[in-house]
Enzyme design. Structure first.
Site, PDB file in Angstrom:
ATOM      1  N   GLY A 129     -10.038  -3.567   0.808  1.00 60.54           N
ATOM      2  CA  GLY A 129      -9.210  -3.780   2.063  1.00 60.54           C
ATOM      3  C   GLY A 129      -9.358  -2.640   2.872  1.00 60.54           C
ATOM      4  O   GLY A 129     -10.345  -1.893   2.901  1.00 60.54           O
TER       5      GLY A 129
ATOM      6  N   THR B   5       0.893  -1.361   0.037  1.00 63.13           N
ATOM      7  CA  THR B   5      -0.014  -0.094  -0.143  1.00 63.13           C
ATOM      8  C   THR B   5       0.792   1.307  -0.080  1.00 63.13           C
ATOM      9  O   THR B   5       2.125   1.204   0.266  1.00 63.13           O
ATOM     10  CB  THR B   5      -0.836   0.099   1.260  1.00 63.13           C
ATOM     11  OG1 THR B   5      -1.705  -1.229   1.187  1.00 63.13           O
ATOM     12  CG2 THR B   5      -1.819   1.264   1.288  1.00 63.13           C
TER      13      THR B   5
ATOM     14  N   THR C 259      -0.626   0.195   6.519  1.00 65.82           N
ATOM     15  CA  THR C 259      -0.214  -0.737   5.509  1.00 65.82           C
ATOM     16  C   THR C 259       0.080  -2.084   6.248  1.00 65.82           C
ATOM     17  O   THR C 259       0.390  -2.161   7.181  1.00 65.82           O
ATOM     18  CB  THR C 259       1.237  -0.424   4.878  1.00 65.82           C
ATOM     19  OG1 THR C 259       1.320  -1.503   3.857  1.00 65.82           O
ATOM     20  CG2 THR C 259       2.086  -0.073   5.607  1.00 65.82           C
TER      21      THR C 259
END
Lengths: 325, 325
Positions: free
Chosen positions: B222, B192, B243
């Site tokens: 997500g 990410t 992340t």
């Protein structure tokens, strides 16, 4: 046999909004009470047979999705394109497992799809065609998008478009209340269904489901399928399902904030719910309500709107249902 | 002229995961450091010209989206269908305004679409085709889905499919690290990008963007676009971008939980971030990291994985970047 655990409890809601007494006939009121009582009973039966809070909230929400009066499943509002896009979520307070679907168009009971996502274990949130396809893979019942339509919602959509509104009330009943108004009332954006439960094993669960906002932009997802916003459950604190101005509920992460206040400050269920709904939410222009239950079986049903369709039951008690303040 | 406010600060990340020292050549390392430094500088320039934290995190994330090394924008991973589906979010700590997009396929810079959703004011979260259409209505740059593809990601996807994996690492670099393994490594699911900033006016902002999981089911969303999970900003507490194993971050509502600990217990930035990432997250099988900044300009960059691509700068200082522990 499980030991003498807590007395099971269940609460449901069918949306919050401007529900003035004058807007509903006695006959309409009776239909709402019956729909809410049926949902409470659907969950209560599960709980009194020793079933799980997860199963109870699933069955209660399925009952509300299948009822055309409420903005979820059959009876969902129309998008700006004349279609239906549905969101749902579920959370297990014991494990913090969660599942959600957003912007689905073909799943008859979105809460069952949310449950399947949770059970699958790989994902928490699936949206759009991918969610519809996942539901098909899981063997859930798919329907044509037109299944969700009702004449009352179509008429509501027509009126909203005539006024150039992008969002209006979600309730077939309040449809009549807004007719005399010349501008969409922000109080009327609110419509969702949900359930929270405590089972004999002391486990909490929450589930929420909605058709969203009338005349919404395609792809709009509100707080309903957002874990921590419209749905949250944690055995340490509470199970909560929200209904209201979804965008503000998302920004304030309402469900998790109520839980965090309980966990970190020791506030009880009623105080924590009340603070968020009655003080924090209005400070950001938000309105609505929550239903919540804690691990001792206490229930809180606060709302800042004129009304919230709601009901609850403890143990074998007859369901209690209410609409107005 | 504004008065002598706080010294501006910015931090960025390019994902956390298994980044063993042995897996990257010196040349590869240098490319990552350069990519991170460019993103820090993109935000730093905005801040030092008196711009807002919101503009700074937008420009920093655009820089990371455009860099093929990171799993966001150009360089995003492949879904199970060989396509790309991107998520992004942004939040304004001053007003708690927020915007997000999920499962987009045609928006060149998803973080700009998240910003446009926030600016529009009607919605917080748009997904799928509806999000793509909204971006087109707003005049944002649309691209063919193939724009996001890189050869490194295609090779990574091929390897994952050969092993029957449903999710693997997001990093072009760790691709090489996982080659000798016979089973997908759960540590390798993580990729990410994000940015957090404090501006001269004392305002905080956060933004996050991702291509998600390699070989993910179509429609999977997500934590990245979930306000309160992968992105959260609140002037009372902090700005944070996450992340890691996204599904666990969603269940734990990581961003908001860090904020709530600060708000309700008085814990400082470092202690609150560390508690969630190092203690609470692992208890639920989660791994990853966050970047965070508070209103005094303190920065925290904790992670539980072997590495996290990260960088930061205060005032006019040269950017500091790092990969390993």
């Amino acid at each position: 046999m499980t030991g003498p655990g807590p007395v099971p409890a269940i609460a449901v809601h069918g949306g919050a909004g401007t529900v003035a007494r004058s807007s509903l006939s006695a006959e309409q009121e009776a239909r709402y009470h019956a729909g809410l009582a049926a949902a409470v009973k659907a969950g209560q039966i599960v709980l009194m047979q020793g079933g799980s809070a997860l199963d109870a909230v699933t069955e209660a929400v399925v009952s509300l999705e299948d009822c055309p009066l409420f903005n979820a499943g059959h009876g969902a509002v129309f998008t700006s394109e004349g279609t239906h896009e549905l969101d749902a979520s579920i959370m297990d307070g014991r494990t913090l497992a969660a599942g959600a679907v957003g912007c689905t168009r073909r799943i008859r009971n979105p809460v069952r799809a949310a449950r399947a996502v949770m059970a699958g274990g790989d994902y928490v949130f699936l949206v759009g065609e991918g969610a519809d396809r996942f539901a098909a893979e899981e063997g859930l019942v798919l329907v044509d998008n037109a299944y969700f339509a009702t004449e009352a919602r179509r008429e509501q959509w027509r009126l909203v478009r005539e006024r150039g509104g992008t969002a209006l009330d979600h309730d077939a009943a309040t449809l009549f209340a807004v007719l005399p108004k010349t501008r969409p009332d922000p109080d009327n954006k609110l419509g969702t269904v949900g359930a929270v439960a405590l089972d004999r094993d002391g486990n909490l669960a929450a589930a929420t489901s909605t058709g969203g906002l009338t005349n919404k932009h395609a792809g709009r997802v509100g707080d309903t399928p957002i874990i921590g916003a419209g749905c949250y459950a944690n055995n340490r604190t509470l199970a909560v399902s929200a209904t209201g101005s979804g965008e503000v509920f998302m920004r304030l992460v309402v469900g998790h904030d109520i839980s965090a206040r309980m966990e970190y400050t020791g506030a009880d269920l009623a105080a924590s719910c009340s603070h968020i709904i009655m003080e924090r939410l209005p400070a950001y222009g938000g309105r609505g309500g929550v239903i919540a239950v804690d691990r001792s079986g206490k229930i809180a049903l606060p709302f800042s709107t004129e009304g919230m369709y709601r009901g609850y039951a403890r143990g074998n008690d007859a369901p209690v249902t209410a609409i107005y303040r």
